[in-house]
Design an enzyme around this catalytic site. Structure first.
Site, PDB file in Angstrom:
ATOM      1  N   ASP A  55      14.363  17.369   5.146  1.00  0.00           N
ATOM      2  CA  ASP A  55      13.198  16.808   5.830  1.00  0.00           C
ATOM      3  C   ASP A  55      13.655  15.946   7.003  1.00  0.00           C
ATOM      4  OD1 ASP A  55      10.106  16.088   5.480  1.00  0.00           O
ATOM      5  OD2 ASP A  55      11.182  14.272   6.086  1.00  0.00           O
ATOM      6  N   TYR A  60      12.758  10.526  14.121  1.00  0.00           N
ATOM      7  CA  TYR A  60      13.925   9.920  13.455  1.00  0.00           C
ATOM      8  C   TYR A  60      15.139   9.863  14.384  1.00  0.00           C
ATOM      9  CZ  TYR A  60      11.190  10.941   9.222  1.00  0.00           C
ATOM     10  OH  TYR A  60      10.196  11.019   8.286  1.00  0.00           O
TER      11      TYR A  60
END
Ligand code: NDP
Length: 322
Positions: A55, A60
């Protein structure tokens, strides 16, 4: 519905069947805040840990590292078709014309031809360069239908196998279901014994939408320390498992997949050893009764502007449903 398959290690590895017919492995590796360690974490997970589900998200900032990890694992013999890779569309890209370019950028960073799952990361649109917390004008109108139509096109064009959402409420999911031609395969939500979010779980089950539990261990710095929770610790000792394993297993026993994050090789391997045992009913119910139900990731810093709005409180973000 859970299916048994086998990992490289021969360990029993469950997966769940999605509405689309694809399977999502029950445990995935979370990569938020893994930074430069993401490559190593992904290689450890895929090659040594038996993970098949990763994931990540554009936000991010680690998609290139994740992609390198996937590439190395494929050099070590894994096949792309055996992997389940998820990424997410960030809030600055939540307008119809930005959806496809954002996905193309994500595919490029990950060095992949397609994603198994592409999720709307949060149902709030942000201006590029928005501050945290947002200033006046940073949170923009979100054309949910227009964006979803573009997500549907990505699926039709086979650039993504499944589409879905994160951080939705009952109100928002019902709105989406009102116009969706392609029902979301997955709804990814914060879920752990400190925030069960039973209402969303029920709604998703009713609509055959699979739920992935994010922050299954209570999240990171500033999160909820479930690893040292008395109930979790007692059950872990009784079952001769670690608190991390009990927390991941709790999610799977509720019918959700879980995506624990770790960048520590031992903990990565530990967190997926959850398939040849069960949490007995009485202990499962004790975990279901942990008090002080509260979200960790309430979105306040990202989306609430107390004086200018449009969201002035956390309750506004969650449609006053909690
Ligand atoms: P988790 O609940 O997975 O907890 C991660 C923390 O627990 C890290 O500090 C990790 O440290 C530690 N840890 C990991 N395994 C163990 C263990 N066995 N025993 C003790 N400590 C352990 O937090 P996240 O918030 O990262 O959630 C997981 C993933 O979910 C994210 O990484 C991301 O992929 C996804 N997510 C999605 C969101 C969304 O909006 N859709 C929002 C938030 C998360 P260490 O690394 O040192 O092991």
């Amino acid at each position: 519905m859970a299916h048994a398959t086998f990992t490289a290690e021969g360990q029993n590895m469950e997966s769940f069947r999605l509405l689309s017919g694809h399977k999502i492995p029950a445990v995935g590796l979370g990569t938020w805040r893994s930074g430069s360690q993401a490559t190593h974490a992904v290689v450890t997970a895929l090659v040594e840990g038996g993970y098949r589900h990763i994931d990540t998200a554009w936000e991010y900032g680690d998609q290139k590292e994740v992609g390198q990890g996937i590439k190395r694992a494929m050099h070590a013999g894994l096949e792309r078709r055996d992997l389940f890779v998820t990424s997410k569309l960030w809030c600055t890209e939540l307008s119809p014309e930005r959806v496809r370019p954002a996905l193309q950028n994500t595919l490029k960073e990950l060095q992949l031809e397609y994603l198994d799952l592409y999720l709307i990361h949060w149902p709030f649109r942000l201006r590029e360069g928005a501050s945290r917390p947002p200033k006046a004008g940073d949170v923009l109108d979100f054309d949910m239908e227009g964006v979803w139509r573009e997500m549907e096109k990505l699926a039709k064009d086979n650039l993504v196998r499944n589409i879905g959402v994160c951080n939705f409420t009952v109100t928002k999911l019902n709105k989406l279901l009102g116009f969706a031609e392609l029902i979301p395969s997955v709804c990814q939500m914060e879920m752990h014994p400190g925030w069960r979010n039973d209402t969303m779980l029920e709604l998703c089950k009713k609509n055959q939408i699979h739920v992935t539990a994010y922050s299954p261990l209570g999240s990171q710095e500033g999160g909820r320390d479930l690893i040292h929770d008395q109930t979790v610790d007692r059950i872990a000792k009784k079952l001769n498992k670690t608190p991390g394993q009990v927390l991941v297993k709790w999610g799977i026993q509720r019918g959700t997949s879980a995506i624990p994050k770790s960048q520590n090789p031992d903990r990565i391997k530990e967190n997926i050893k959850v398939f040849d045992w069960v949490i007995p009913e009485q202990d499962f119910q004790a975990l279901n009764s942990i008090p002080d139900q509260k979200r960790v990731l309430d979105g306040e810093d990202l989306f609430v502007n107390k004086t200018e709005g449009p969201y002035r409180t956390v309750a506004d973000l969650w449609d006053h449903e909690d």
